[in-house]
Design a protein around this motif. Sequence first.
Motif, short mmCIF file in Angstrom:
data_model
loop_
_atom_site.label_atom_id
_atom_site.label_comp_id
_atom_site.label_asym_id
_atom_site.label_seq_id
_atom_site.Cartn_x
_atom_site.Cartn_y
_atom_site.Cartn_z
N GLY A 148 0.81 -1.21 0.00
CA GLY A 148 0.00 0.00 0.00
C GLY A 148 0.85 1.26 0.00
O GLY A 148 0.52 2.26 -0.65
N THR A 149 1.96 1.21 0.72
CA THR A 149 2.87 2.35 0.77
C THR A 149 3.47 2.63 -0.59
O THR A 149 3.55 3.78 -1.04
N THR A 150 3.88 1.58 -1.29
CA THR A 150 4.45 1.75 -2.62
C THR A 150 3.45 2.39 -3.56
O THR A 150 3.81 3.28 -4.36
N GLU A 151 2.20 1.97 -3.48
CA GLU A 151 1.14 2.56 -4.31
C GLU A 151 1.03 4.06 -4.07
O GLU A 151 0.96 4.87 -5.00
N ARG A 152 1.00 4.45 -2.79
CA ARG A 152 0.82 5.86 -2.46
C ARG A 152 2.01 6.69 -2.94
O ARG A 152 1.83 7.78 -3.49
N LEU A 153 3.22 6.22 -2.72
CA LEU A 153 4.40 6.98 -3.12
C LEU A 153 4.53 7.06 -4.64
O LEU A 153 4.98 8.07 -5.18
N GLU A 154 4.14 5.99 -5.31
CA GLU A 154 4.19 6.00 -6.77
C GLU A 154 3.29 7.09 -7.33
O GLU A 154 3.66 7.80 -8.28
N GLU A 155 2.11 7.25 -6.74
CA GLU A 155 1.18 8.27 -7.21
C GLU A 155 1.76 9.67 -7.08
O GLU A 155 1.57 10.52 -7.95
N VAL A 156 2.46 9.93 -5.97
CA VAL A 156 3.00 11.27 -5.73
C VAL A 156 4.31 11.49 -6.48
O VAL A 156 4.47 12.47 -7.22
N LEU A 157 5.27 10.57 -6.31
CA LEU A 157 6.61 10.78 -6.84
C LEU A 157 6.69 10.63 -8.35
O LEU A 157 7.48 11.33 -9.00
N CYS A 158 5.90 9.73 -8.91
CA CYS A 158 5.99 9.45 -10.34
C CYS A 158 4.94 10.18 -11.16
O CYS A 158 5.22 10.64 -12.27
N ILE A 159 3.72 10.27 -10.63
CA ILE A 159 2.63 10.87 -11.42
C ILE A 159 2.48 12.35 -11.13
O ILE A 159 2.61 13.19 -12.02
N TRP A 160 2.21 12.69 -9.85
CA TRP A 160 1.89 14.08 -9.52
C TRP A 160 3.09 15.00 -9.73
O TRP A 160 3.00 15.99 -10.48
N LEU A 161 4.21 14.69 -9.12
CA LEU A 161 5.38 15.55 -9.27
C LEU A 161 5.88 15.55 -10.71
O LEU A 161 6.34 16.58 -11.23
N GLY A 162 5.79 14.40 -11.37
CA GLY A 162 6.26 14.32 -12.74
C GLY A 162 5.47 15.16 -13.71
O GLY A 162 5.95 15.51 -14.79
N ALA A 163 4.24 15.53 -13.34
CA ALA A 163 3.37 16.29 -14.24
C ALA A 163 3.43 17.80 -14.00
O ALA A 163 2.78 18.56 -14.72
N LEU A 164 4.20 18.24 -13.02
CA LEU A 164 4.23 19.67 -12.70
C LEU A 164 5.03 20.45 -13.75
O LEU A 164 6.16 20.09 -14.08
N GLY A 178 9.63 -1.07 -2.57
CA GLY A 178 9.04 -1.95 -3.56
C GLY A 178 9.59 -1.76 -4.96
O GLY A 178 10.78 -1.61 -5.18
N ARG A 179 8.68 -1.74 -5.94
CA ARG A 179 9.08 -1.64 -7.34
C ARG A 179 9.70 -0.28 -7.66
O ARG A 179 10.34 -0.14 -8.72
N LEU A 180 9.52 0.70 -6.78
CA LEU A 180 10.12 2.02 -7.03
C LEU A 180 11.64 1.99 -6.90
O LEU A 180 12.32 2.93 -7.33
N ARG A 181 12.18 0.92 -6.31
CA ARG A 181 13.64 0.81 -6.21
C ARG A 181 14.30 0.94 -7.58
O ARG A 181 15.33 1.59 -7.73
N LYS A 182 13.69 0.31 -8.58
CA LYS A 182 14.27 0.35 -9.92
C LYS A 182 13.58 1.33 -10.85
O LYS A 182 14.14 1.73 -11.87
N ARG A 183 12.36 1.73 -10.51
CA ARG A 183 11.57 2.55 -11.44
C ARG A 183 11.64 4.05 -11.16
O ARG A 183 11.41 4.84 -12.06
N LEU A 184 11.91 4.43 -9.92
CA LEU A 184 11.81 5.85 -9.56
C LEU A 184 12.69 6.71 -10.44
O LEU A 184 12.29 7.79 -10.89
#
Length: 271
Positions: free
Chosen positions: A162-178, A208-214
């Motif tokens: 669940g934590t990985t899901e939440r951080l992915e939304e912020v770090l990859c989607i929201w911040l990436g779109a600014l 989680g998967r953000l180790r390699k994807r972030l």
Amino acid sequence: MEAVQVTDLHATLNPPATVAPTKVVVEQQPIHVLVYGDPGGGKTTFATTFPTPILYFTFDAVGKEMPVLRLGKPGPLNDGVRQVLGKNGELVAQVEYFHDLLVNKPVAYQKFMARLASVSADMGKFKTLVLDSVTSMELAARKQQQYSINPQSKDPRQWFAGTTERLEEVLCIWLGALHNINVVVCAHIDEDKDELHGTFVRNPAAPGRLRKRLAAYYAEMYRVYASRPDQSKPAKYLLQTRSNQLYNATSVVAEAPDPCDATYAALWASK
């Protein structure tokens, strides 16, 4: 922007490592940076060299925000927010704290998500957004999963997922779109290594998967570290902007030297 004198308390606590002076440059197109390094390596100090005003979100322990407070005169803490003003009363930085005082009743990450829902209205006031750090943010999100969202789970892996899901939304989607604002995300170094072009290197720490994807979501990824070739002199913060045999790094800013001084201006030194 020239820094102003702050209170004696702020001036005496944790004197920063020296940063070599660089020529003043005109602000460039906003960039998104993922900067990582060891504790005390200069991540926050590097972030403070970006164009002001700075909107600074911190999950880190109190005191880690000191480099931001040194940018000017810190005002009082008001509902988790502290403004830092310049010598003419202009806003230099706004520090917003996201902390949990009761571990088994966490509110920090919920408060952070509520803040993101309203931050677009304030975005025009700032030139740089800083999130510090991924490690502490992950802990806050995981405690929300553990005690608030999924307290009945007997499998801790559900909290981490669940934590990985939440951080992915912020770090990859929201911040990436600014657009039209610099973004600086601070992270620590992962203890494990990942393969990069046949070489095993270290990356920013993430769950989680953000180790390699972030890293894939940031055009600029730097490792910051303190260099001290002369032990009689203060340490100097440097940026690694290209990958080597030990650490992963990348940059699309063609002018950025490798290594270079850990300042925003140094990234554009050849301009």
